[in-house]
Design an enzyme around this catalytic site. Sequence first.
Site, PDB file in Angstrom:
ATOM      1  N   ASP A  11      -3.047  -2.154  -2.543  1.00  0.00           N
ATOM      2  CA  ASP A  11      -2.493  -3.457  -2.132  1.00  0.00           C
ATOM      3  C   ASP A  11      -3.621  -4.341  -1.583  1.00  0.00           C
ATOM      4  O   ASP A  11      -3.625  -4.699  -0.413  1.00  0.00           O
ATOM      5  CB  ASP A  11      -1.399  -3.254  -1.067  1.00  0.00           C
ATOM      6  CG  ASP A  11      -1.884  -2.515   0.179  1.00  0.00           C
ATOM      7  OD1 ASP A  11      -2.902  -1.787   0.102  1.00  0.00           O
ATOM      8  OD2 ASP A  11      -1.257  -2.664   1.251  1.00  0.00           O
ATOM      9  N   HIS A 243     -10.010   2.732   7.045  1.00  0.00           N
ATOM     10  CA  HIS A 243      -8.768   3.350   6.556  1.00  0.00           C
ATOM     11  C   HIS A 243      -8.912   3.827   5.107  1.00  0.00           C
ATOM     12  O   HIS A 243      -9.100   4.999   4.828  1.00  0.00           O
ATOM     13  CB  HIS A 243      -7.611   2.356   6.660  1.00  0.00           C
ATOM     14  CG  HIS A 243      -7.213   2.034   8.073  1.00  0.00           C
ATOM     15  ND1 HIS A 243      -6.901   3.000   8.995  1.00  0.00           N
ATOM     16  CD2 HIS A 243      -7.064   0.847   8.719  1.00  0.00           C
ATOM     17  CE1 HIS A 243      -6.574   2.443  10.149  1.00  0.00           C
ATOM     18  NE2 HIS A 243      -6.674   1.131  10.003  1.00  0.00           N
TER      19      HIS A 243
HETATM   20  O1  RIB Z   1      -2.704   1.449   8.028  1.00  0.00           O
HETATM   21  C1  RIB Z   1      -3.805   1.168   7.205  1.00  0.00           C
HETATM   22  C2  RIB Z   1      -3.343   0.855   5.802  1.00  0.00           C
HETATM   23  O2  RIB Z   1      -2.529  -0.303   5.844  1.00  0.00           O
HETATM   24  C3  RIB Z   1      -4.466   0.540   4.842  1.00  0.00           C
HETATM   25  O3  RIB Z   1      -4.121   1.011   3.561  1.00  0.00           O
HETATM   26  C4  RIB Z   1      -4.525  -0.955   4.865  1.00  0.00           C
HETATM   27  O4  RIB Z   1      -5.063  -1.483   3.676  1.00  0.00           O
HETATM   28  C5  RIB Z   1      -3.085  -1.338   5.067  1.00  0.00           C
HETATM   29  O5  RIB Z   1      -2.435  -1.365   3.844  1.00  0.00           O
HETATM   30 CA    CA Z   2      -4.352  -0.483   1.592  1.00  0.00          CA
END
Ligand code: RIB
Ligand code: CA
Length: 318
Positions: A11, A243
């Site tokens: 995303d 992340h």
């Molecule tokens: O919590 C972190 C996630 O949420 C990552 O994938 C970031 O891109 C958002 O989508």
């Molecule tokens: Ca993401």
Amino acid sequence: MPSRKIIIDTDPGVDDAMAIFFALRSPELDVIGLTTIFGNVETELATTNALRLLEIAERIDIPVAHGAERPLVGPFKGSVPFVHGDDGQGNVHLPLPTNQRIHTTAVQFIIDQIMAAPGEITLVPIGPLTNIAQALRREPRIATHVKEVVLMGGNAFCPGNASPAAEANILNDPEAADTVFGAPWPVTMVGLDVTHKVNMTPEHLARYSQINNPMAQHIARIVPFYRQYFETDFSGMRGIYVHDSSAIAYLIDPTLFRVERWPLRVETRGISRGKTWPAVSNRETSAHFVPWHNRPLVNVCVEVDSARLTALELSRMA
Ligand code: RIB
Ligand code: CA
């Protein structure tokens, strides 16, 4: 060793862009497709951004398949422009891409690729798990034909980031996540238990602008907006948490992590909606633990070598 074939379900998203570029620059990985999902942005913009990122990377040979536009249950709760910008890319407002999405949907693309190459494809979801759950429902045999699922999401032993209970990707579709964690396939969860221990500092981030390739230069442009979110929202923080790239790092070098194996359920109701619950006891068989009965064990990443991970990602981008 031949490189591992992966499909990234994404995303994009600033950290998604960093993860996609990290994967594209890693010889251990062969990105055979990007599938898109709502989350940081609406799915339509996620698809446009995926195409834009592949253009920047000069990899328009990689197919982009458009994914689900809403969760399995209820409406999408909305994008997060305060984290990733109105355009999902730190408000740099890139031109429209010239390459096109493929006609196959994300769900069908995932099924087709896995069924055509049993045991070869690894799914790497770094957004909400709707496409993955829909693919499982449409073709349950993908569970035995996939090589592995390595996802960014969840929080087993720490608080959430989208609510006190839940991590953002899981909260965006808890029913899908519960389906994915319950299927008979090997799943590794790279969640906040580790990603909130991986900090790219301002000094780390400054290196992107010194690297002379279009991917690093794009990251240097988009990351300041994202960094501002962390430094405003997390008191005393400098830089960003890593992340989505942590899931890519796990694929390249799993020794960066310590993993525990737990059956997992996802809360789908009330104020704890989206919480990923390991059955933290040896009493799973007691009546209190009925919801975890017969659930497969999930690899839950619980510790990480943060310094080595950030060094790996930066070295790949240089
Ligand atoms: O919590 C972190 C996630 O949420 C990552 O994938 C970031 O891109 C958002 O989508
Ligand atoms: Ca993401």
